[in-house]
Design a protein around this motif. Structure first.
Motif, PDB file in Angstrom:
ATOM      1  N   LEU A 155       0.838  -1.204   0.000  1.00  9.36           N
ATOM      2  CA  LEU A 155       0.000   0.000   0.000  1.00  9.36           C
ATOM      3  C   LEU A 155       0.872   1.253   0.000  1.00  9.36           C
ATOM      4  CD1 LEU A 155      -2.806  -0.830   2.616  1.00  9.36           C
ATOM      5  CD2 LEU A 155      -2.792  -1.290   0.165  1.00  9.36           C
ATOM      6  N   THR A 156       0.447   2.253  -0.753  1.00  8.65           N
ATOM      7  CA  THR A 156       1.137   3.544  -0.728  1.00  8.65           C
ATOM      8  C   THR A 156       0.796   4.274   0.570  1.00  8.65           C
ATOM      9  OG1 THR A 156      -0.689   4.732  -1.754  1.00  8.65           O
ATOM     10  CG2 THR A 156       0.915   3.694  -3.236  1.00  8.65           C
ATOM     11  N   ASP A 157       1.509   5.359   0.866  1.00 15.75           N
ATOM     12  CA  ASP A 157       1.224   6.133   2.081  1.00 15.75           C
ATOM     13  C   ASP A 157      -0.213   6.653   2.056  1.00 15.75           C
ATOM     14  OD1 ASP A 157       3.761   5.692   3.028  1.00 15.75           O
ATOM     15  OD2 ASP A 157       4.566   7.633   2.375  1.00 15.75           O
ATOM     16  N   ARG A 158      -0.660   7.136   0.902  1.00 15.03           N
ATOM     17  CA  ARG A 158      -2.026   7.640   0.785  1.00 15.03           C
ATOM     18  C   ARG A 158      -3.027   6.513   1.022  1.00 15.03           C
ATOM     19  NH1 ARG A 158      -5.078  11.858   1.446  1.00 15.03           N
ATOM     20  NH2 ARG A 158      -4.419  13.229  -0.254  1.00 15.03           N
ATOM     21  N   GLU A 159      -2.744   5.345   0.445  1.00 17.88           N
ATOM     22  CA  GLU A 159      -3.650   4.201   0.637  1.00 17.88           C
ATOM     23  C   GLU A 159      -3.691   3.770   2.098  1.00 17.88           C
ATOM     24  OE1 GLU A 159      -3.233   2.291  -3.872  1.00 17.88           O
ATOM     25  OE2 GLU A 159      -1.984   1.547  -2.228  1.00 17.88           O
ATOM     26  N   ARG A 160      -2.569   3.862   2.789  1.00 18.06           N
ATOM     27  CA  ARG A 160      -2.560   3.496   4.216  1.00 18.06           C
ATOM     28  C   ARG A 160      -3.401   4.480   5.031  1.00 18.06           C
ATOM     29  NH1 ARG A 160       3.419   0.972   5.695  1.00 18.06           N
ATOM     30  NH2 ARG A 160       3.655  -0.202   3.755  1.00 18.06           N
ATOM     31  N   ASP A 161      -3.334   5.753   4.667  1.00 19.23           N
ATOM     32  CA  ASP A 161      -4.162   6.753   5.358  1.00 19.23           C
ATOM     33  C   ASP A 161      -5.643   6.434   5.165  1.00 19.23           C
ATOM     34  OD1 ASP A 161      -1.890   8.100   6.160  1.00 19.23           O
ATOM     35  OD2 ASP A 161      -1.993   9.605   4.555  1.00 19.23           O
ATOM     36  N   ILE A 162      -6.014   6.126   3.938  1.00 22.73           N
ATOM     37  CA  ILE A 162      -7.421   5.835   3.644  1.00 22.73           C
ATOM     38  C   ILE A 162      -7.834   4.504   4.254  1.00 22.73           C
ATOM     39  CG2 ILE A 162      -9.026   5.299   1.748  1.00 22.73           C
ATOM     40  CD1 ILE A 162      -7.595   7.509   0.155  1.00 22.73           C
ATOM     41  N   PHE A 163      -6.930   3.528   4.246  1.00 17.93           N
ATOM     42  CA  PHE A 163      -7.181   2.249   4.926  1.00 17.93           C
ATOM     43  C   PHE A 163      -7.533   2.494   6.392  1.00 17.93           C
ATOM     44  CE2 PHE A 163      -5.639  -0.956   7.824  1.00 17.93           C
ATOM     45  CZ  PHE A 163      -6.108  -2.156   7.300  1.00 17.93           C
ATOM     46  N   ALA A 164      -6.742   3.332   7.070  1.00 19.16           N
ATOM     47  CA  ALA A 164      -6.957   3.583   8.494  1.00 19.16           C
ATOM     48  C   ALA A 164      -8.327   4.205   8.751  1.00 19.16           C
ATOM     49  CB  ALA A 164      -5.855   4.490   9.038  1.00 19.16           C
ATOM     50  N   LEU A 165      -8.744   5.121   7.895  1.00 15.71           N
ATOM     51  CA  LEU A 165     -10.052   5.757   8.062  1.00 15.71           C
ATOM     52  C   LEU A 165     -11.178   4.770   7.765  1.00 15.71           C
ATOM     53  CD1 LEU A 165      -9.236   9.203   6.406  1.00 15.71           C
ATOM     54  CD2 LEU A 165      -9.496   8.720   8.857  1.00 15.71           C
ATOM     55  N   ALA A 166     -11.013   3.964   6.702  1.00 15.23           N
ATOM     56  CA  ALA A 166     -12.032   2.961   6.374  1.00 15.23           C
ATOM     57  C   ALA A 166     -12.132   1.922   7.482  1.00 15.23           C
ATOM     58  CB  ALA A 166     -11.703   2.298   5.040  1.00 15.23           C
TER      59      ALA A 166
END
Length: 215
Positions: A155-166
């Protein structure tokens, strides 16, 4: 109603099914295409009608909802399955979600909430009763894995941020507002995250987060 969400009702209580059927059929975008009173009937009805969403009672005679859910989800193009339970912290519901069910609902849920849940799980834009789902897994989650799976590292950094929120249960709209993105962009990110982590849907993302200490 060719564009309607096709629903199958599975419960051993005919009166309960009748009430849900009347409620669902009252909606212009929803359609009941089949019913079943036990797990064996459910498997046959789903194969025959190809629904979008199944409301599945957990505890039934002949074959219970857990077993039926596992068999239905093992087939290609499986529908979304929402478990129906009497208890808000039901270990059986947690087990069903781990094996691929898309959420759970209390049988005494508010009618409007039940209708919204069908639409939510069909759209994939958020998790049904996110706080209740997180509480369920806080209660019955497996031991936290010591190492993160290799898939998470992709996962990219942006994807990890969105993963955490989801993983916290935020909807696409809530994530978009928080991250200053369009909902379409969030949806694209979520799709990529699910694909990389080989997860079926957002509730499986919540499970993944809990089981790897990322919640």
């Amino acid at each position: 109603m060719s564009d309607s969400i096709r629903v199958v009702l599975v419960d051993d209580q005919a009166l309960f099914r009748a009430g849900i059927r009347m409620l669902v059929q009252s909606q212009p975008d929803l359609e009941v295409v089949g019913e079943a009173g036990d797990g064996d009937e459910a498997i046959a009805v789903v194969a025959e009608t190809a629904p979008d969403v199944v409301l599945m009672d957990i505890r039934m005679p002949v074959k219970d909802g857990l077993t039926a859910t596992a068999e239905i989800l093992a087939k290609p193009n499986a529908p979304r399955i929402v478990m129906l339970t009497t208890f808000d912290l039901d270990e059986a519901a947690a087990r069903a979600i781990r094996q691929g069910a898309s959420g759970f609902l209390l049988k005494d849920a508010d009618p409007e909430f039940l209708l919204a849940a069908i639409r939510t799980v069909h759209s994939g834009s958020s998790v049904i009763a996110a706080s209740a789902t997180r509480e369920l897994f806080a209660q019955f989650s497996a031991p936290v894995a010591q190492t993160l799976p290799a898939e998470y590292e992709t996962l990219t950094d942006r994807e990890r941020d969105i993963f955490a929120l989801a993983a916290r249960g935020l909807s696409n709209g809530e994530i978009a507002a928080r991250e200053y993105l369009s909902e379409a962009t969030v949806k694209t990110h979520i799709s990529r995250i699910l694909n990389k982590l080989q997860l079926r849907d957002r509730v499986q993302l919540v499970v993944f987060a809990f089981e790897h200490g990322l919640a």
